[in-house]
Design a protein around this motif. Sequence first.
Motif, short mmCIF file in Angstrom:
data_model
loop_
_atom_site.label_atom_id
_atom_site.label_comp_id
_atom_site.label_asym_id
_atom_site.label_seq_id
_atom_site.Cartn_x
_atom_site.Cartn_y
_atom_site.Cartn_z
N CYS A 190 39.73 37.64 36.11
CA CYS A 190 38.67 38.47 35.51
C CYS A 190 38.51 38.14 34.03
CB CYS A 190 39.01 39.95 35.69
SG CYS A 190 40.35 40.52 34.62
N CYS A 224 45.45 40.81 37.44
CA CYS A 224 45.59 42.26 37.25
C CYS A 224 45.32 43.03 38.54
CB CYS A 224 44.67 42.75 36.13
SG CYS A 224 42.91 42.54 36.51
N CYS A 257 40.59 40.18 40.62
CA CYS A 257 41.39 39.25 39.81
C CYS A 257 42.79 39.06 40.40
CB CYS A 257 41.47 39.82 38.40
SG CYS A 257 42.60 38.96 37.31
N CYS A 300 41.50 39.43 31.74
CA CYS A 300 42.71 38.60 31.71
C CYS A 300 42.43 37.29 30.96
CB CYS A 300 43.20 38.32 33.13
SG CYS A 300 43.90 39.79 33.90
ZN LIG Z 1 42.43 40.47 35.57
#
Ligand SMILES: [Zn+2]
Length: 508
Positions: free
Chosen positions: A189, A135, A132, A192
């Motif tokens: 992801c 993050c 991601c 998130c």
């Molecule tokens: Zn993420």
Amino acid sequence: MGLDGEYMDKFNLEAKYLINPEGQTEDNPIFEWTGHPFTDAGLSALLLLSGKSRPEELAEKDVEIAVEFASKLYLMEGWSTLLARIYRNNNPILMVNPSMRKSATQEKLKESLRILFNLAQQNLQEPRSPTCQICGKRRIVSGLELRAAIHSKEKDRPKEITGDVFPLLGTGDLRNYFPHGQESGADVCACCLFLAQFIPIGSYVLHSERGKIKGILVIHAHPHELQLDLVSEIISKAKTSFLVNNARGFRQPVNFLFKKLQELSLTLEQLGNATVTAYYFLNGNRTGEQWVEVIRIPNPVLRFLTHAKREDYNGWKNIVRMGWREKPNNEKLEEYEKNRANDVYSRLLEGRSILAYFVDISERVVNAKWNLLKFYCSEVLGLEKEALDFIRRVGDRIVETLEKLEDNKLRQRVRELERAEKLYQFEAFFVNTEKLRQSLGIPEPLMTFDEFARILTSYGEDINVSWKTVKHLLLFRIYENLHDKLMKGGEEAEERGEIEFFGIEEVI
Ligand SMILES: [Zn+2]
């Protein structure tokens, strides 16, 4: 539609008393701060809804309660419009599109959010997948995967992870405000993405006079305690009245931000190196409805506001009033605060000096105490303490000279300084004051030659900025000491004659 009392009682009770019932370990928390303003806004909403302050404390039970709350809230009046400004129109998770809205129910929204949360939990380990971009931890979710998971009936959406499900992400010809902009959508992801669905509960919403949404304000601050402090008002309003938080009717995001910051009750030590950045944006469907304005509050400005609030709040309020072209009286103040851009705020954000606002030349009065001015000069302008003390001493010697004059002459001399817009006029003021000292028989000179050179040239690279800084500091000192004498006699004497630059010829 409204949330029934029984549900809210259950919600409040559980949010308050359940502490991590699922035993989520601190080593493997469900959520973490990401440093991204939008996911952190969602996380703030989750935390405050759960009555918790650290992501590690969040348990599945908290998520369940938040999902229940959001899915009910998002179907209420006002929230649908907001959703369409945050996710454009085609967010299938929250069923934003009008055609989907017709059949939207709390159960359906809840189901989508739950599925997304389950995906988030599965997404942690997948070594072969890209990670991601927010993050940097979990594997990404594709648009197709998301669509399949939530059983979206829309044939085409979402093909990719775009601004439909995460604000201001664009693909193709849509505006993209994030790195990694690509045709195939963003690498985000499910976790998130899940947090991003809570942005509406973590945002202030500014409206136009006609009640239309002007922009959405997401505040992002560090440390996280400060972040939660700055957004808690939104969540408590959503919890108690189920309303979108309209930022108390403010139409100027910067003014609202300053209002919030002034309300903080921190000490300088608690503030430390705190940072605050706000994102004022729209992510609507129409042309011109995808934009973002980033408002950064530099740490020295935060420190200055904190100091002003504690040490000289009235002084600070006077300074702010000067920031509107027409100074508002008490009755008009609130209206100005909410609706009109303020020069003092803009200058502080742009790193430009607000020294001129510490005095009111028309009233020949100081707006604040010397100590606030001193703090501003050292913390925000970066002026050395020694330099400031030196200018103060020179100011005191000028006062000592001018106070011996008759009122009319005194006013003339001070106007000479007030009107000095060119360096030679500023120099003339000193030469004239020196001559005055001699004619009045004051033994000590105003300044030595070295001091004279220093005051004109030593403060900063840009000579126009530096000597004007000195000019404002000197005026402050003069008004502080000689205000009564200067205002005596009123306008009649004031308007008499031109300023006389005796001893120095005007050379252009
Ligand atoms: Zn993420």
